[in-house]
Design an enzyme around this catalytic site. Structure first.
Site, PDB file in Angstrom:
ATOM      1  N   HIS A 104      42.895  40.874  36.075  1.00  0.00           N
ATOM      2  CA  HIS A 104      42.637  42.067  36.867  1.00  0.00           C
ATOM      3  C   HIS A 104      43.736  43.082  36.592  1.00  0.00           C
ATOM      4  O   HIS A 104      44.926  42.766  36.632  1.00  0.00           O
ATOM      5  CB  HIS A 104      42.596  41.723  38.349  1.00  0.00           C
ATOM      6  CG  HIS A 104      42.668  42.923  39.234  1.00  0.00           C
ATOM      7  ND1 HIS A 104      41.853  44.028  39.060  1.00  0.00           N
ATOM      8  CD2 HIS A 104      43.482  43.225  40.288  1.00  0.00           C
ATOM      9  CE1 HIS A 104      42.153  44.937  39.965  1.00  0.00           C
ATOM     10  NE2 HIS A 104      43.142  44.480  40.720  1.00  0.00           N
ATOM     11  N   CYS A 109      38.750  42.941  44.034  1.00  0.00           N
ATOM     12  CA  CYS A 109      39.232  42.937  42.644  1.00  0.00           C
ATOM     13  C   CYS A 109      38.835  41.681  41.867  1.00  0.00           C
ATOM     14  O   CYS A 109      38.909  41.672  40.639  1.00  0.00           O
ATOM     15  CB  CYS A 109      40.750  43.105  42.619  1.00  0.00           C
ATOM     16  SG  CYS A 109      41.316  44.589  43.474  1.00  0.00           S
ATOM     17  N   ASN A 160      43.957  51.009  38.553  1.00  0.00           N
ATOM     18  CA  ASN A 160      43.312  49.876  39.193  1.00  0.00           C
ATOM     19  C   ASN A 160      41.893  50.273  39.583  1.00  0.00           C
ATOM     20  O   ASN A 160      41.694  51.045  40.520  1.00  0.00           O
ATOM     21  CB  ASN A 160      44.118  49.456  40.426  1.00  0.00           C
ATOM     22  CG  ASN A 160      43.534  48.249  41.136  1.00  0.00           C
ATOM     23  OD1 ASN A 160      42.381  47.880  40.930  1.00  0.00           O
ATOM     24  ND2 ASN A 160      44.319  47.637  42.003  1.00  0.00           N
TER      25      ASN A 160
END
Length: 318
Positions: A244, A113, A274
């Site tokens: 993020h 990520c 995500n």
């Protein structure tokens, strides 16, 4: 002396949208449970015929068009991804082939990520050192391919997509006192590598959500402020904050703790879920496309995730 800047951005998401109501037909969950815990309402899911390099190439093509460049104007391709199926050729090489490039250097970076902000810093360093004149930096992940669709704690989180940036050299006198891409602050917490994982055969995404939440809310604000300090920018001067896109419950409190009181905070997680390495360039490109961030405005980018690796820098909007 050579400086750098982001010349243009691009983003891409698959057409298929999976809602919380759709997920309720797959696992024991519902819209209220998902939105109250992570803030996600929809996510885009790629089909079996949409590999990671295809997502990446679509985003890259849009960035090239926005910059008014051709594929042969690029001499370095960096792709941040942790979901590519094949080891060789790497994803960057496949993107270069899809775009018809002739002889760029091609490399993949796997920092999950935090991949895009690591790749952006790597491109910045390469251009400043003279190893590249113009780089294509992409964050692309197909998290749906590594999701356990029987686990309601993780499958509700994931989405697929890609975001791209063109990094190019610029004379520092031309750029002025404020760098287009500020110095990176990066690091990791190796002893917490178990907190976020994509492992096994077939590989599956798993995480210790509470461990990640505690670390992010307790440790990340100070790290983000240090990233601002390295660029000579106070948090209150930021026009935007793009963290993020993991969880809305992490993003909103963090922006406040950083002290970015005047900043637009990216909340793309609500509609995209995500998307791992894609989340920051995807969210940033959308904000710029919608005109919510003016050209030249300072924006903090900060990625965190697998290995509890992190990387952040302040950039100027193209």
């Amino acid at each position: 002396m050579t400086g750098t800047r982001i010349a243009a951005l691009g983003h891409y998401q698959p057409a298929k949208v999976l809602t919380n109501h759709d997920l309720a037909e797959l696992v024991d969950t519902d819209d209220a449970w998902i939105t109250s815990r992570v803030g996600i309402r929809t996510r885009h899911i790629g089909g079996p015929d949409e590999p990671v390099d295809e997502l990446a190439a679509h985003a890259a093509g849009k960035a090239l068009a926005a910059a008014g460049l051709t594929p042969d104007d690029i001499d370095l391709v960096l792709v941040a991804t942790s979901t590519a199926i094949d080891r060789s050729p790497n994803t960057a090489a496949r993107v270069a082939a899809r775009l018809g490039m002739t002889s760029p250097a091609t490399m993949d970076l796997n920092v999950v990520c935090a991949g895009f902000t690591h790749a952006l810093a790597t491109a910045d360093h390469a251009v400043r050192a003279g190893g590249s004149r113009r780089a294509l930096v992409i964050g692309a992940d197909k998290m749906s391919a590594v999701a356990d669709w029987t686990d309601r704690t993780t499958c509700v989180l994931v989405g697929d997509g890609a975001g791209a940036a063109i990094v190019e050299a610029v004379d520092e006198e031309e750029a002025g006192a404020a760098p287009g891409i500020g110095p990176v602050l990066w690091g990791s917490v190796p002893e917490m590598g178990h907190a976020v994982r994509i492992e096994g055969t077939p590989p599956r995404f798993a995480q210790e959500g509470q461990s990640v939440y505690r670390w992010a809310t307790q440790q990340l604000p100070a790290l983000a402020r240090r990233a601002c300090e390295r660029s000579g920018i106070g948090p209150e001067e930021l026009a935007g904050v793009v963290l993020h896109q993991a969880n809305l419950r992490i993003i909103e409190p963090l922006a406040a703790k950083i002290g970015a009181v005047n900043a637009i905070v990216a909340r793309d997680v609500v509609e995209s879920g995500n998307t791992s390495a894609a989340s920051i360039p995807l969210a940033l490109a959308k904000l710029v496309e919608r005109g919510e961030l003016p050209s030249g405005a300072p924006v903090l980018l900060f990625g965190f995730g697998g290995n509890l690796s992190y990387a952040g820098q302040v950039v100027r909007v193209p």
